[in-house]
Motif scaffolding. Structure first.
Motif, PDB file in Angstrom:
ATOM      1  N   LEU A 143       0.833  -1.203   0.000  1.00  0.00           N
ATOM      2  CA  LEU A 143       0.000   0.000   0.000  1.00  0.00           C
ATOM      3  C   LEU A 143       0.869   1.255   0.000  1.00  0.00           C
ATOM      4  O   LEU A 143       0.619   2.209  -0.747  1.00  0.00           O
ATOM      5  N   HIS A 144       1.913   1.273   0.851  1.00  0.00           N
ATOM      6  CA  HIS A 144       2.830   2.409   0.874  1.00  0.00           C
ATOM      7  C   HIS A 144       3.554   2.547  -0.462  1.00  0.00           C
ATOM      8  O   HIS A 144       3.762   3.657  -0.968  1.00  0.00           O
ATOM      9  N   GLY A 145       3.934   1.418  -1.055  1.00  0.00           N
ATOM     10  CA  GLY A 145       4.616   1.454  -2.344  1.00  0.00           C
ATOM     11  C   GLY A 145       3.732   2.002  -3.452  1.00  0.00           C
ATOM     12  O   GLY A 145       4.198   2.770  -4.305  1.00  0.00           O
ATOM     13  N   HIS A 146       2.449   1.637  -3.437  1.00  0.00           N
ATOM     14  CA  HIS A 146       1.530   2.152  -4.455  1.00  0.00           C
ATOM     15  C   HIS A 146       1.389   3.666  -4.335  1.00  0.00           C
ATOM     16  O   HIS A 146       1.411   4.389  -5.341  1.00  0.00           O
ATOM     17  N   ASP A 147       1.267   4.153  -3.099  1.00  0.00           N
ATOM     18  CA  ASP A 147       1.184   5.597  -2.904  1.00  0.00           C
ATOM     19  C   ASP A 147       2.481   6.287  -3.324  1.00  0.00           C
ATOM     20  O   ASP A 147       2.462   7.417  -3.819  1.00  0.00           O
ATOM     21  N   THR A 148       3.625   5.598  -3.115  1.00  0.00           N
ATOM     22  CA  THR A 148       4.898   6.163  -3.565  1.00  0.00           C
ATOM     23  C   THR A 148       4.911   6.328  -5.076  1.00  0.00           C
ATOM     24  O   THR A 148       5.342   7.365  -5.597  1.00  0.00           O
ATOM     25  N   ALA A 149       4.430   5.326  -5.802  1.00  0.00           N
ATOM     26  CA  ALA A 149       4.381   5.415  -7.270  1.00  0.00           C
ATOM     27  C   ALA A 149       3.493   6.579  -7.712  1.00  0.00           C
ATOM     28  O   ALA A 149       3.869   7.372  -8.591  1.00  0.00           O
ATOM     29  N   VAL A 238      -1.814  10.867   9.229  1.00  0.00           N
ATOM     30  CA  VAL A 238      -1.674   9.775   8.259  1.00  0.00           C
ATOM     31  C   VAL A 238      -2.664   9.997   7.122  1.00  0.00           C
ATOM     32  O   VAL A 238      -3.874   9.791   7.294  1.00  0.00           O
ATOM     33  N   PRO A 239      -2.226  10.437   5.948  1.00  0.00           N
ATOM     34  CA  PRO A 239      -3.146  10.617   4.823  1.00  0.00           C
ATOM     35  C   PRO A 239      -3.823   9.309   4.438  1.00  0.00           C
ATOM     36  O   PRO A 239      -3.236   8.229   4.563  1.00  0.00           O
ATOM     37  N   LYS A 240      -5.056   9.407   3.980  1.00  0.00           N
ATOM     38  CA  LYS A 240      -5.735   8.221   3.466  1.00  0.00           C
ATOM     39  C   LYS A 240      -5.004   7.732   2.214  1.00  0.00           C
ATOM     40  O   LYS A 240      -4.423   8.529   1.475  1.00  0.00           O
ATOM     41  N   PRO A 241      -5.025   6.439   1.947  1.00  0.00           N
ATOM     42  CA  PRO A 241      -4.318   5.918   0.770  1.00  0.00           C
ATOM     43  C   PRO A 241      -4.912   6.432  -0.538  1.00  0.00           C
ATOM     44  O   PRO A 241      -6.103   6.745  -0.626  1.00  0.00           O
ATOM     45  N   GLY A 242      -4.082   6.508  -1.553  1.00  0.00           N
ATOM     46  CA  GLY A 242      -4.537   6.847  -2.898  1.00  0.00           C
ATOM     47  C   GLY A 242      -4.702   8.331  -3.141  1.00  0.00           C
ATOM     48  O   GLY A 242      -4.361   9.173  -2.312  1.00  0.00           O
ATOM     49  N   LEU A 243      -5.243   8.646  -4.310  1.00  0.00           N
ATOM     50  CA  LEU A 243      -5.476  10.029  -4.709  1.00  0.00           C
ATOM     51  C   LEU A 243      -6.674  10.579  -3.955  1.00  0.00           C
ATOM     52  O   LEU A 243      -7.730   9.947  -3.912  1.00  0.00           O
ATOM     53  N   SER A 244      -6.527  11.743  -3.368  1.00  0.00           N
ATOM     54  CA  SER A 244      -7.629  12.358  -2.628  1.00  0.00           C
ATOM     55  C   SER A 244      -8.573  13.073  -3.588  1.00  0.00           C
ATOM     56  O   SER A 244      -8.218  13.360  -4.740  1.00  0.00           O
TER      57      SER A 244
END
Length: 363
Positions: A143-149, A238-244
């Motif tokens: 999940l962290h890696g996807h947000d990094t991308a 802690v931001p929610k995952p993904g694009l806001s």
């Protein structure tokens, strides 16, 4: 990048899990002449690193040197992240290419650090086609890696770190921040921590922008590093995952979906009025009647960026461009165009001294 929506606050008690964070390459601000008014300066800073809408951004995975080569899972994760930005319906296009000389975005997977140059710095600062403009330093399948991308692609589109938004009202416990990020897993120097966290982006770069605590461009922080807002003395941010939702609003405001309507023709030796507002864009088609060297130039007291693409094969290829922002000159392109080929000219306005008092001409 104005938005009227309020960001939802994501709070977590205790400490956020320590994770490796993006490190932006330190790039000084472009020098601009003295005496520019605050409004003009603000518009230049907000737009200068972003692409003209309709740009086809091509990316390539670098396999050499060996340390830069990513495996198939990591490459797929990056392709998925590009698709997620594209599926918002924005006017930019993305395409993977086999030759690094055809790519604006050149991606490496050297372990340890993730980073990207911001927007058009890719072109201006990394001219070597075999050099990387982005690095992904850890597993992108988490999940962290996807947000990094998503985060690094956001930088490549021209967006800065959201936690450095001067409208956030964040007041740091600076010594605690330095101490925290000096340790693992980041192990940053004080200068690197200042540049990536404590430094506030100039207000001109985020004009009208509310603070989006859930932006994919925002770091997460453990409790106790932030003095104000007081909530984060006790709660981790802690931001929610993904694009806001605000990420989506911002990118679509600057790169709106392209209209399917036929573009107007820019005809040689005919003056075309430039009557648009700051941040807006005009688009034209050009069908040269003969193969020769042409000049395209703006006239009037305004700042603009002008880019010419060869669109003959349905995949716009960059031909030439000029950015006259902050100068007393006008944008001007001199290049050869070929009869029978189709070109697209895109002109984005930064600032005009007087609305509607400008023109564009091809000869």
């Amino acid at each position: 990048m104005a938005s009227k929506k309020k960001a939802a606050t994501r709070k977590s008690p205790g400490k956020a899990k320590a994770v490796q964070l993006c490190e932006l390459p330190p790039v000084p601000d472009r020098a601009l002449p003295d005496g520019l008014g605050p409004r003009r300066m603000s518009l230049i800073r907000d737009i200068e690193k972003k692409w003209v809408n309709g740009t086809a951004l091509q990316y390539h995975f670098l396999d050499a040197p060996k340390a830069w080569k990513g495996n198939n899972k990591q490459k797929k994760a990056m392709r998925d992240a590009f698709r997620e930005w594209k599926d918002l319906g924005i006017g930019l296009r993305f395409a993977e290419v086999d030759d690094p000389q055809d790519a604006e975005i050149r991606i490496a997977f050297e372990p340890g650090v993730s980073w990207s140059y911001v927007g058009r710095d890719i072109i201006d600062l990394v001219p070597d086609p075999h050099d990387r403009t982005m690095n992904l330093g850890w597993d992108l399948t988490t999940l962290h890696g996807h947000d990094t991308a998503l985060h690094e692609i956001g930088h490549a589109l021209g967006f800065p770190h959201e936690h450095q938004n001067p409208n956030s009202g964040i007041v740091w416990d600076e010594e605690k921040v330095y101490q925290t990020f000096a340790g693992p897993p980041n192990n940053w120097s004080r200068s690197k921590t200042f540049f990536n966290i404590i430094r506030k982006i100039d207000v001109s770069e985020v004009e009208g922008s509310v603070w989006d605590q859930d932006s994919v461009m925002h770091y997460s922080f453990p409790s106790g590093l932030i003095i104000e807002p007081a909530t984060f003395k006790k709660f981790a941010l802690v931001p929610k995952p993904g694009l806001s939702p605000i990420d989506t609003d911002r990118v679509k405001a600057f790169y709106p979906p392209l209209e399917d309507a036929e573009l107007p023709e820019l005809t040689a030796f005919e003056s075309t009025p430039v009557a648009i507002g700051a941040g807006e864009q005009l688009n034209f088609r050009i069908h040269p009647e003969e193969s020769r060297r042409y000049v395209i130039q703006t006239f009037g007291a305004f700042d603009s960026i002008m880019v010419l693409f060869d669109d003959s094969d349905g995949a716009p290829a960059y031909v030439a461009g000029d950015d006259d922002s902050g100068s007393d000159f006008n944008a001007r392109i001199e290049t050869r165009m070929v009869r029978g080929r189709q070109y697209v000219l895109r002109l984005r306005l930064y600032y005009a001294l007087a609305a509607g008092q400008g023109a564009l001409m091809l000869w």
